[in-house]
Design an enzyme around this catalytic site. Structure first.
Site, mmCIF file in Angstrom:
data_model
loop_
_atom_site.group_PDB
_atom_site.id
_atom_site.type_symbol
_atom_site.label_atom_id
_atom_site.label_comp_id
_atom_site.label_asym_id
_atom_site.label_seq_id
_atom_site.Cartn_x
_atom_site.Cartn_y
_atom_site.Cartn_z
ATOM 1 N N ARG A 110 6.358 19.426 33.024
ATOM 2 C CA ARG A 110 7.101 20.551 32.690
ATOM 3 C C ARG A 110 8.429 20.103 32.370
ATOM 4 N NH1 ARG A 110 4.430 25.510 33.699
ATOM 5 N NH2 ARG A 110 6.526 26.426 33.172
ATOM 6 N N TYR A 222 -4.905 15.645 36.110
ATOM 7 C CA TYR A 222 -4.780 14.917 34.753
ATOM 8 C C TYR A 222 -3.557 14.021 34.920
ATOM 9 C CZ TYR A 222 -1.967 19.044 34.182
ATOM 10 O OH TYR A 222 -0.886 19.945 34.246
ATOM 11 N N ASP A 297 6.830 35.297 30.543
ATOM 12 C CA ASP A 297 6.208 36.023 31.814
ATOM 13 C C ASP A 297 6.822 37.330 31.785
ATOM 14 O OD1 ASP A 297 4.388 33.883 32.377
ATOM 15 O OD2 ASP A 297 5.675 33.179 33.789
#
Length: 397
Positions: A110, A222, A297
């Site tokens: 991120r 991952y 969001d």
């Protein structure tokens, strides 16, 4: 610009959604001032998945190469049974996937995506980035929007784009829908060096992304950072796994006690000092009113099961900039057009994420039926994800 001077666009929230919206507006030639409540611009969290629908926008914004410089491109997305270890289904994300959707599926840290957007905003010459500004009050009048911050500073703008998250002050002003919905699930997240897993057999598919699914639990694994780290997300339903409630470490390990060795090897390495409740909201209209609109969001928080939270926020930025350009000088019309395009799309993602969460976590006969149904799917059967990955964000999409 001085704090007292007005700006065409004011963005509140310096996360991925806020930066993407600011950059999209800047790429269209609009001046933007962006306020972030934290003392510096930074992203918390670990890995995230980026589908072609978001890659298209990142490419358009000129940051895709910077983001993918340290990204990992899995060759497939695999669903495995967390108890037996059985492979349930795989989706090829190699050449056939790229031919279908134009872009590969990739996973990244991120912080790397956030940094690429931040640098692009800084270099645009049109985005003023101001940290340490917590919004305390929002007011709207005929001249636009005024924001007062907790430190007493005030900012005015022709239009406000609120990218301030799940508990957005701007949303409370526009939509009266109470508190977010608590799903009962919590997520433990973190990265570990890839070599910490592979000797134990804990990373079954080092060139892919794996979701290990079980009754009211799952583990996602991952690689990120060019395969040097493994991102792990373990999720449990605290309403089912009540043993050791209050002890984050013990509760997680008790929940995964019956899973296969591959899963337990990953769980053993997870940081259990913190976990995140999984919250969302039901789809709602009314994100836009006058000179105020919401993105990310703040507008459409969703559960993580489709890995689309950041992707949908990125799509928002492109659609918002397009709507502004299509309605020059008319912010209210632009924001209404933006919501008209985005609401059906994000509503579908929100509701599908909830349903997919139910599919991942079934038990008993449901678990057997899921295995039987998925067994019939081929690795290049993309029909089920065409609507998600084939989308081209913008008001004309």
């Amino acid at each position: 610009m001085s704090p007292s001077s007005s700006t065409p666009f004011l963005v509140t929230g310096g996360g991925i959604g806020g930066l993407a919206a600011a950059l999209a507006l800047a790429r269209a030639g609009h001046a933007v001032r962006l306020l972030e409540r934290a003392p510096e611009f930074a992203e918390v969290g670990a890995g995230l998945q980026v589908g072609p629908n978001a890659s298209r926008v990142l490419d358009r914004l000129g940051v895709l190469d910077a983001v993918t410089a340290t990204a990992f491109f899995p060759t497939r997305l695999t669903l495995r049974d967390a108890l037996s270890g059985q492979r349930l289904a795989s989706l090829d994300t190699g050449d056939s996937f790229r031919e279908r959707f134009g872009y590969r599926y990739f996973v990244a840290h991120r912080a790397d995506l956030h940094r690429a957007l931040l640098v692009a905003c800084e270099e645009s010459g049109l985005v003023e980035l101001i940290p340490g500004k917590e919004v305390a009050e929002i007011a709207e009048d005929h001249a636009g929007t005024r924001v007062r911050c907790a430190d007493g500073s005030e900012f005015t703008a022709d239009a406000l784009v609120a990218a301030d998250g799940l508990y957005s002050p701007a949303r409370r002003l526009l939509i009266d829908d109470g508190d977010p919905v608590d799903s009962g699930y919590v997520a433990y997240r973190g990265t570990v060096p890839i070599e910490a897993l592979t000797p134990q057999g804990g990373l079954r598919e080092p060139d892919g992304m794996v979701i290990w699914v079980g009754p009211s639990l799952h583990l996602v694994q991952y690689p990120v950072r060019n395969g040097r780290l493994c991102n792990q997300v373990a999720t449990i339903d605290t309403r089912r796994y009540t043993a050791h409630a209050g002890d984050l470490d013990a509760q997680l390990h008790a929940a995964f006690a019956d899973t296969c060795p591959d899963v337990q090897a990953g769980i053993a390495l997870l940081d259990t000092s913190r976990r995140w409740p999984m919250l969302d909201r039901s789809p709602a209209l009314g994100w836009s009113r006058g000179s105020i609109t919401l993105v990310g969001d703040a507008a459409h928080p969703m559960l993580q099961y489709l890995a689309q939270g950041a992707c949908q926020a990125i799509e928002d930025g492109a659609a918002l900039a397009d709507a502004v350009d299509e309605h020059p000088g008319d912010t209210e019309a632009a924001f209404k057009a933006y919501e008209t395009v985005r609401a059906p799309r994000t509503s579908r993602v929100q509701t599908t994420a909830r349903k997919w969460g139910e599919v991942l976590h079934v038990d008993g006969i449901g678990r057997d039926l899921r295995a039987a149904l998925l067994a019939a799917r081929t690795t290049t059967d993309y029909d089920v994800v065409d609507w998600l990955y084939g989308h081209n964000a913008g008001t004309a999409a």
